[in-house]
Design a protein around this motif. Structure first.
Motif, PDB file in Angstrom:
ATOM      1  N   ARG A 111      28.322   8.185  21.036  1.00  0.00           N
ATOM      2  CA  ARG A 111      27.311   8.479  21.542  1.00  0.00           C
ATOM      3  C   ARG A 111      26.149   9.265  20.632  1.00  0.00           C
ATOM      4  O   ARG A 111      24.837   8.889  20.251  1.00  0.00           O
ATOM      5  CB  ARG A 111      27.079   9.237  22.891  1.00  0.00           C
ATOM      6  CG  ARG A 111      27.472   8.188  24.130  1.00  0.00           C
ATOM      7  CD  ARG A 111      27.313   9.992  25.365  1.00  0.00           C
ATOM      8  NE  ARG A 111      28.243  10.890  25.241  1.00  0.00           N
ATOM      9  CZ  ARG A 111      27.887  12.345  25.817  1.00  0.00           C
ATOM     10  NH1 ARG A 111      27.180  11.767  26.791  1.00  0.00           N
ATOM     11  NH2 ARG A 111      28.779  13.271  26.003  1.00  0.00           N
ATOM     12  N   SER A 112      26.511   9.532  19.824  1.00  0.00           N
ATOM     13  CA  SER A 112      26.362   9.821  18.271  1.00  0.00           C
ATOM     14  C   SER A 112      25.580   8.462  16.811  1.00  0.00           C
ATOM     15  O   SER A 112      26.764   7.943  17.173  1.00  0.00           O
ATOM     16  CB  SER A 112      27.088  10.516  17.203  1.00  0.00           C
ATOM     17  OG  SER A 112      25.906  11.118  16.234  1.00  0.00           O
ATOM     18  N   GLN A 113      24.458   8.508  17.084  1.00  0.00           N
ATOM     19  CA  GLN A 113      23.968   7.472  15.794  1.00  0.00           C
ATOM     20  C   GLN A 113      24.045   7.275  14.575  1.00  0.00           C
ATOM     21  O   GLN A 113      24.254   7.039  13.673  1.00  0.00           O
ATOM     22  CB  GLN A 113      22.752   7.112  16.219  1.00  0.00           C
ATOM     23  CG  GLN A 113      22.519   6.502  17.413  1.00  0.00           C
ATOM     24  CD  GLN A 113      21.152   6.520  17.855  1.00  0.00           C
ATOM     25  OE1 GLN A 113      19.923   6.376  16.907  1.00  0.00           O
ATOM     26  NE2 GLN A 113      20.369   6.867  18.385  1.00  0.00           N
ATOM     27  N   ALA A 114      24.585   9.024  14.378  1.00  0.00           N
ATOM     28  CA  ALA A 114      24.690   9.842  12.586  1.00  0.00           C
ATOM     29  C   ALA A 114      26.211   9.504  13.230  1.00  0.00           C
ATOM     30  O   ALA A 114      27.000  10.496  13.266  1.00  0.00           O
ATOM     31  CB  ALA A 114      24.416  10.804  12.294  1.00  0.00           C
ATOM     32  N   THR A 115      27.186   8.729  12.150  1.00  0.00           N
ATOM     33  CA  THR A 115      28.676   9.267  12.008  1.00  0.00           C
ATOM     34  C   THR A 115      28.919   9.006  10.299  1.00  0.00           C
ATOM     35  O   THR A 115      30.334   9.004   9.983  1.00  0.00           O
ATOM     36  CB  THR A 115      29.040   7.633  12.118  1.00  0.00           C
ATOM     37  OG1 THR A 115      28.591   6.702  11.744  1.00  0.00           O
ATOM     38  CG2 THR A 115      28.823   7.090  14.097  1.00  0.00           C
ATOM     39  N   GLY A 116      27.952   9.507   9.125  1.00  0.00           N
ATOM     40  CA  GLY A 116      28.193   9.716   7.903  1.00  0.00           C
ATOM     41  C   GLY A 116      28.843   8.357   7.809  1.00  0.00           C
ATOM     42  O   GLY A 116      28.855   7.812   7.471  1.00  0.00           O
ATOM     43  N   SER A 117      29.113   8.903   6.287  1.00  0.00           N
ATOM     44  CA  SER A 117      29.188   7.685   4.871  1.00  0.00           C
ATOM     45  C   SER A 117      30.035   6.911   5.261  1.00  0.00           C
ATOM     46  O   SER A 117      30.662   5.772   4.561  1.00  0.00           O
ATOM     47  CB  SER A 117      28.550   7.676   3.638  1.00  0.00           C
ATOM     48  OG  SER A 117      29.701   9.538   3.496  1.00  0.00           O
ATOM     49  N   SER A 118      31.147   7.679   5.065  1.00  0.00           N
ATOM     50  CA  SER A 118      32.452   7.212   5.645  1.00  0.00           C
ATOM     51  C   SER A 118      33.034   6.013   6.847  1.00  0.00           C
ATOM     52  O   SER A 118      33.985   5.488   6.807  1.00  0.00           O
ATOM     53  CB  SER A 118      33.709   7.790   5.102  1.00  0.00           C
ATOM     54  OG  SER A 118      34.307   9.204   6.240  1.00  0.00           O
ATOM     55  N   ILE A 119      32.224   6.201   7.511  1.00  0.00           N
ATOM     56  CA  ILE A 119      32.547   4.899   8.754  1.00  0.00           C
ATOM     57  C   ILE A 119      31.515   4.105   8.847  1.00  0.00           C
ATOM     58  O   ILE A 119      30.436   5.032   8.637  1.00  0.00           O
ATOM     59  CB  ILE A 119      32.326   6.054   9.658  1.00  0.00           C
ATOM     60  CG1 ILE A 119      33.570   7.495   9.983  1.00  0.00           C
ATOM     61  CG2 ILE A 119      31.989   5.526  10.995  1.00  0.00           C
ATOM     62  CD1 ILE A 119      33.564   8.072  10.797  1.00  0.00           C
ATOM     63  N   LYS A 120      31.972   2.673   8.813  1.00  0.00           N
ATOM     64  CA  LYS A 120      30.661   2.251   9.021  1.00  0.00           C
ATOM     65  C   LYS A 120      30.310   2.231  11.185  1.00  0.00           C
ATOM     66  O   LYS A 120      30.536   1.827  11.446  1.00  0.00           O
ATOM     67  CB  LYS A 120      31.606   1.115   8.540  1.00  0.00           C
ATOM     68  CG  LYS A 120      30.693  -0.626   9.758  1.00  0.00           C
ATOM     69  CD  LYS A 120      30.002  -0.933   9.032  1.00  0.00           C
ATOM     70  CE  LYS A 120      28.481  -2.391   9.603  1.00  0.00           C
ATOM     71  NZ  LYS A 120      27.873  -2.787   8.455  1.00  0.00           N
ATOM     72  N   GLY A 121      29.450   1.820  11.052  1.00  0.00           N
ATOM     73  CA  GLY A 121      28.573   2.098  12.463  1.00  0.00           C
ATOM     74  C   GLY A 121      28.121   0.734  12.632  1.00  0.00           C
ATOM     75  O   GLY A 121      27.555   0.287  11.583  1.00  0.00           O
ATOM     76  N   ILE A 122      28.450   0.499  14.392  1.00  0.00           N
ATOM     77  CA  ILE A 122      27.569  -0.186  14.698  1.00  0.00           C
ATOM     78  C   ILE A 122      27.102  -0.311  15.509  1.00  0.00           C
ATOM     79  O   ILE A 122      27.837   0.627  16.374  1.00  0.00           O
ATOM     80  CB  ILE A 122      28.993  -1.394  15.149  1.00  0.00           C
ATOM     81  CG1 ILE A 122      29.928  -2.315  13.965  1.00  0.00           C
ATOM     82  CG2 ILE A 122      28.300  -2.777  15.587  1.00  0.00           C
ATOM     83  CD1 ILE A 122      30.911  -3.081  14.131  1.00  0.00           C
ATOM     84  N   ASN A 123      25.548  -0.260  16.001  1.00  0.00           N
ATOM     85  CA  ASN A 123      24.620   0.030  17.234  1.00  0.00           C
ATOM     86  C   ASN A 123      25.105  -1.567  18.568  1.00  0.00           C
ATOM     87  O   ASN A 123      24.806  -2.174  18.729  1.00  0.00           O
ATOM     88  CB  ASN A 123      23.144   0.331  16.708  1.00  0.00           C
ATOM     89  CG  ASN A 123      22.870   0.802  17.946  1.00  0.00           C
ATOM     90  OD1 ASN A 123      23.277   1.605  18.472  1.00  0.00           O
ATOM     91  ND2 ASN A 123      21.728   0.279  18.326  1.00  0.00           N
ATOM     92  N   VAL A 124      26.095  -0.196  19.561  1.00  0.00           N
ATOM     93  CA  VAL A 124      25.575  -1.272  20.822  1.00  0.00           C
ATOM     94  C   VAL A 124      24.141  -0.842  21.400  1.00  0.00           C
ATOM     95  O   VAL A 124      23.902  -0.154  22.061  1.00  0.00           O
ATOM     96  CB  VAL A 124      27.332  -0.967  21.462  1.00  0.00           C
ATOM     97  CG1 VAL A 124      27.021  -1.396  22.628  1.00  0.00           C
ATOM     98  CG2 VAL A 124      28.464  -1.485  20.683  1.00  0.00           C
ATOM     99  N   THR A 125      24.228  -2.190  21.536  1.00  0.00           N
ATOM    100  CA  THR A 125      22.564  -2.358  22.674  1.00  0.00           C
ATOM    101  C   THR A 125      22.443  -2.894  23.669  1.00  0.00           C
ATOM    102  O   THR A 125      23.152  -3.148  23.723  1.00  0.00           O
ATOM    103  CB  THR A 125      21.335  -3.183  21.316  1.00  0.00           C
ATOM    104  OG1 THR A 125      21.855  -4.662  21.298  1.00  0.00           O
ATOM    105  CG2 THR A 125      20.850  -2.950  19.882  1.00  0.00           C
ATOM    106  N   PRO A 126      21.196  -2.887  24.564  1.00  0.00           N
ATOM    107  CA  PRO A 126      21.613  -3.335  25.563  1.00  0.00           C
ATOM    108  C   PRO A 126      21.570  -4.804  25.556  1.00  0.00           C
ATOM    109  O   PRO A 126      21.481  -5.509  25.044  1.00  0.00           O
ATOM    110  CB  PRO A 126      20.222  -3.019  26.036  1.00  0.00           C
ATOM    111  CG  PRO A 126      19.896  -2.119  25.620  1.00  0.00           C
ATOM    112  CD  PRO A 126      20.455  -1.819  24.405  1.00  0.00           C
ATOM    113  N   MET A 127      21.942  -5.591  26.432  1.00  0.00           N
ATOM    114  CA  MET A 127      22.444  -6.704  26.684  1.00  0.00           C
ATOM    115  C   MET A 127      21.060  -7.975  26.745  1.00  0.00           C
ATOM    116  O   MET A 127      20.022  -7.365  27.808  1.00  0.00           O
ATOM    117  CB  MET A 127      23.361  -7.396  28.477  1.00  0.00           C
ATOM    118  CG  MET A 127      24.809  -6.721  27.991  1.00  0.00           C
ATOM    119  SD  MET A 127      25.966  -6.468  29.960  1.00  0.00           S
ATOM    120  CE  MET A 127      26.485  -8.385  29.181  1.00  0.00           C
ATOM    121  N   GLY A 128      21.154  -8.744  26.559  1.00  0.00           N
ATOM    122  CA  GLY A 128      19.901 -10.028  26.567  1.00  0.00           C
ATOM    123  C   GLY A 128      19.525 -10.102  28.076  1.00  0.00           C
ATOM    124  O   GLY A 128      21.311  -9.826  29.159  1.00  0.00           O
TER     125      GLY A 128
END
Length: 460
Positions: free
Chosen positions: A226-243
């Motif tokens: 659930r965290s939006q801050a994952t650090g510099s070594s992790i590629k973060g992909i935000n899962v947004t609401p469905m269209g």
């Protein structure tokens, strides 16, 4: 003389006992009807992975369906993939193609030798992070020699997951001779092997999983958090609401009002209009859509009747999950966020108060500057936020840890999902609701008054 059934005949017998079609079995297992037909006619044997899935579905031990005498030497000749994904493929999974492609491309990106690539699916509870991870492993699992799944809600569950992984990897054959713990055994295996995928599902505390992370090795690690801050070594992909289109299809497919291959263009206008009203209630949140569809299916409820029922029974319906999902994600919309609210109340009371205030402001984007300006005129409850920008950042950061709000640094805007607002309101008693509604109204009035004064000055 006892009739000895072939493996194909046993598969067909168990399928018929469930009154399932070949198509339904194929969709549930994650293969084609052609494969099911070939298995049942003894033209081919299922891969070991599919054997496990079939036995889970049939509720039978593997020896009863696939006895060694019948599988012969072909079993040993087949490549064995280590697999401990605890979920069947979701046959109602809809959309999310952009996220799946982004995740796959991130893992395939060029990397140095002996380097593990990290990715994280981040987002609000109920947004579908785990479902995306499940679909990813079923869609791209053939690219890996081992897929290991670790439940990361607690340290105890992580330890148990690694114990299971150690057993699957054959690392516990002589535990009395080992000088390492199962965690160390698994990490050593990851260090010395390649083409593996390790999933940590439900990571709320990134520090807690540090002892379970390999420091080297040629593999992929996927987190859901659930965290939006994952650090510099992790590629973060935000899962947004469905269209809107994805929401329609998920609702109608899960409610079994249309088939899994029906497209939007072939849905009647009246059904689309009814579905549109329900989807508008949930703001593209997959868990809420699935929850509503489960109720509609189990109670044979018409779409417009569910919409009318929701208007008067929203609080009760958001708490109600439905028995058809007990094998999967069993928590309701309301209970999914309850633990987040409680943890915020304990760790940062000011953040909890800010969240309550946001729940009573108009939905959509909220200007951070306008919010602070309006708080200045309120009672003492939120004054620390208006007086100290560091306290404000800490409060927003706490809410971002659980993806309960979104923040756009360029425009200094905050967002909050309308269902989060509803659930927060439902947790408050009537008096508290009036107090927070009054504070929100005072902020809006303050901003409007300030704008009117400014405009008046310009006219002069």
């Amino acid at each position: 003389m006892r009739l000895i059934l072939s493996i194909g005949q046993r598969i067909r017998r168990e399928r018929m006992y469930l009154s399932w079609s070949q198509q339904l079995l194929a969709e549930t297992v994650g293969t084609s009807t052609t494969s099911i037909n070939r298995w049942e006619n003894d033209k081919t044997l299922p891969h070991p992975y599919y054997r496990k899935q079939l036995c889970v579905i049939f509720g039978k031990p593997i020896e009863e369906i696939f006895s060694p005498a019948d599988t012969g030497e072909q079993t040993e000749q087949r490549q064995h993939q280590v697999w401990n994904v605890p979920y069947l493929r979701n046959i109602y999974f809809t959309g999310r193609e952009d996220i799946l492609h982004a995740l796959h491309n991130a893992f395939l990106a060029t990397q140095t030798a002996d380097a593990t690539r990290f990715c994280a699916l981040s987002g609000l509870g109920g947004i579908g992070k785990t479902q995306v991870a499940i679909e990813y492993v079923y869609r791209y699992g053939h690219e890996y020699n081992a897929i290991l799944w670790a439940t990361a809600d607690t340290h105890q569950e992580l330890v148990a997951s690694f114990d299971t992984c150690a057993g699957l990897l054959g690392l516990l054959t002589k535990p009395e001779l080992s000088t390492q713990t199962p965690i160390q055994e698994v990490l050593h295996w990851l260090h010395t092997n390649q083409h593996w995928l390790l999933i940590f599902d439900g990571v709320d505390n990134l520090e807690m999983i540090s002892e379970f992370l390999p420091r080297r090795g040629e593999g992929h690690i996927l987190l859901t958090t659930r965290s939006q801050a994952t650090g510099s070594s992790i590629k973060g992909i935000n899962v947004t609401p469905m269209g809107q289109a994805e929401s329609f299809l998920l609702l109608l497919r899960r409610a079994k009002l249309i088939s899994n291959v029906t497209e939007l263009a072939s849905i009647s206008t009246s059904m689309r209009q009814d579905a549109e009203m329900i989807c508008a209630l949930f703001g593209g949140l997959p868990l809420a859509l699935d929850q509503a569809a489960t109720y509609i299916e189990e109670n044979q409820c018409e779409l417009r009747n569910y919409y009318a029922l929701y208007q008067g029974q929203r609080k009760a319906l958001l708490k109600r999950r439905g028995g058809a999902n007990k094998r999967g994600y069993s928590r309701s919309v309301a209970t999914t966020w309850t633990s987040s609210f409680q943890q915020i109340e304990q760790s940062n009371p000011i953040a909890a108060d800010l969240l309550r205030l946001l729940a009573f402001l108009p939905p959509g984007t909220i200007s951070q500057e306008v919010l602070v300006a309006g708080i200045v005129g309120l009672d003492e409850v939120l004054q620390p936020i208006a007086q100290n920008s560091l306290i404000l950042d800490d409060a927003i950061g706490e809410l971002l840890r659980y993806s309960l709000v979104g923040r756009y640094l360029e425009t200094k805007m905050l967002t909050i999902h309308p269902l989060v607002q509803q659930v927060i309101k439902d947790r408050l008693d009537e008096m508290a609701q009036r107090q927070w509604a009054m504070r929100a109204t005072q902020i809006v009035n303050h901003v409007l008054s300030a704008n009117l004064i400014l405009l008046g000055g310009q006219r002069k």
